[in-house]
Design an enzyme around this catalytic site. Structure first.
Site: not given
Length: 483
Positions: A33-35, A77, A103, A129, A131, A184, A187-188, A191, A288, A452
């Protein structure tokens, strides 16, 4: 020193749980991990006494991996993924595999695959997916990218994935380049639509029907035992029953501002780019955005009028109609998502197997639901189906439930309750079933002000027409710019 089967970079919630899942299936896992403090903490807490080895640098981690090396990235991401790839590449050898389990936008994945493959390495863009719980106990996994890498990672990821009937893995190859991350993303998007539908049902139950939280909990619990059986209906029931430390229902105390990480927005943007009608999912994204305008909404609530007058309702009938409305809208959400995947598959020559996609969504993922069984069967029988709404099984449900949805919308409008997802679901349905839309007038307008052109119903499809509507426009059309 014994070498590890796979390396994982990124020990946030999903990363940690995936490591524990992989280790529990008999694999040795190297982590970074970076940290760096995060590595030490994990190794000495949840990873203690397990076959998990922590490293203080990416170089050390890569050196201790079995060939071909497999490095799973579980980082945010965007630029972070490119940064980590840049740090990994100097230590790789031909045939090594980078796997992005975040993601990521599928277009970024396509760019990264090209870049990595040109250097002699392999790249997988893998949607995951489920969680936190899914990562630990078995998620739905959607890998795509360098197909040569699939045999090398197949056993591991199918072992850690969710299972159907305890033996069918919810992990299968999706397709080349960005296919895994695109699926994916959709999918979201589904969701987003699913969650907004449920929230609108909750709003109607609470503010029109006047149900208590206990009554709403019991209704969702009942629905989850019937046609609406799904993960999101299940957790909604549990959320509505959950009480705070003072005994009051917790959801009442949660601020009504919804967050989002971008995949729903990407789904809507890609639908616009591909010319696929995706109104219900897009309206769910906008809902949202609107929720985030809390301060503005508080002011508006005091100065903007709603409906005036009283309206009697039949509560029992409304609950029945509401169930039909939710079921119909959920089907439409899936129908729009699969239509988008079909268009993208044709354009990118991915040859997506929609039966397999529905199958791996049946367990482990957030949108798992009972009727995915039927979607799996439908696409197995007719892989070139244009839209789920015209398939006999779903057509019968839609034809039956559409009256319930209409009744719910009528009442919600009269009570001033916002219904962006349910409303746009019906508009999409009515638009899709309408033989003659008013787009003929729209084309006339476009030809009037922009020359057009248009097609005529009494002429062949290859002929274009332009009318000099004012007598002053001449015969030049916008199509002349192409020559």
């Amino acid at each position: 020193m014994i070498k590890s089967d796979i390396g994982l970079i990124g020990l946030a919630v999903m990363g940690e749980n995936l490591v524990l899942n992989i280790e529990s299936k008999g694999y040795r896992v190297a982590v970074y991990n970076r940290t760096l403090q995060k590595v030490n903490y994990f190794i000495n807490s949840r990873g203690k006494n397990k076959n998990i080895i922590g490293y203080q640098s990416i170089e050390d981690l890569i050196k201790q991996l079995k060939r071909p090396r497999k490095i799973l990235l579980m980082v945010k991401a965007g630029d972070a993924v490119d940064s980590i790839i840049g740090q990994i590449i100097p230590f790789l050898e031909k045939g090594d595999i980078i796997i992005d389990g975040g993601n990521s936008n599928y277009k970024d994945t396509m760019r990264r695959i090209k870049n990595v493959e040109e250097r002699g390495f392999l790249y997988i863009g893998m949607g995951i997916s489920g969680g936190e719980e899914g990562a630990l106990n078995g998620p739905s996994i959607m890998p795509g990218g360098s197909e040569e890498a699939w045999p090398e990672i197949k056993d591991l990821f199918q072992k850690i994935s969710a299972k159907i009937n305890q033996n069918i893995p919810c992990c299968e190859w999706i397709g080349k380049n960005g296919a895994g991350h695109f699926v994916k993303m959709v999918h979201n998007g589904i969701e987003y639509g699913d969650m907004q539908i449920i929230c609108e049902a909750f709003h109607i139950m609470r503010d029109i029907i006047g149900l208590s939280y206990e009554e709403m909990h019991l209704i969702f619990k009942k629905w989850n035992k019937e046609e609406l059986n799904s993960y999101l209906i299940k957790i909604t029931s549990e959320i509505l029953a959950y009480k705070d430390t003072n005994g009051d229902y917790l959801v009442k105390k949660i601020l009504d501002e919804a967050g989002q990480k971008g995949t729903g927005k990407w789904t809507a943007i890609n639908a616009l780019e591909l010319g696929v009608p995706l109104p219900m999912i897009t309206e769910s994204v906008f809902a949202r955005f609107l929720s985030s305008k809390k301060k503005e909404r508080i002011i508006a609530s005091k100065i903007l009028m709603g409906p005036i007058g009283d309206m009697k309702i039949d509560k029992k009938k409304m609950i029945i109609d509401l169930k039909d409305a939710v079921y119909m809208a959920k089907i439409i959400s899936y129908a729009q998502g699969f239509a988008l995947m079909k268009e993208a598959s044709n354009l990118n020559k991915w040859n997506l197997n929609f039966s397999i996609i529905a199958l791996i969504w049946k367990n482990g993922c957030i949108i798992r639901s009972k009727f995915l069984d039927k979607i799996t069967e439908v696409y197995k029988t007719n892989p070139k189906l244009d839209n789920l709404l015209v398939e006999p099984f779903f057509k019968e449900i839609i034809n039956k439930n559409q009256l319930g949805l209409r009744n719910i919308l009528r009442i919600a409008i009269m009570f001033g309750i916002p219904i962006p997802a349910l409303g746009s679901a019906l508009s999409y349905y009515d638009g899709y079933r309408t033989e003659n839309l008013p787009a003929n007038l729209l084309q006339a307008q476009r030809d009037y002000f922009g020359a057009h052109t248009y097609h005529r119903i009494d002429e062949t499809e290859d002929k274009l027409f332009h009318t000099n509507w004012t007598g002053e426009g001449g015969n030049t059309t916008s199509t002349n710019y192409k020559t």
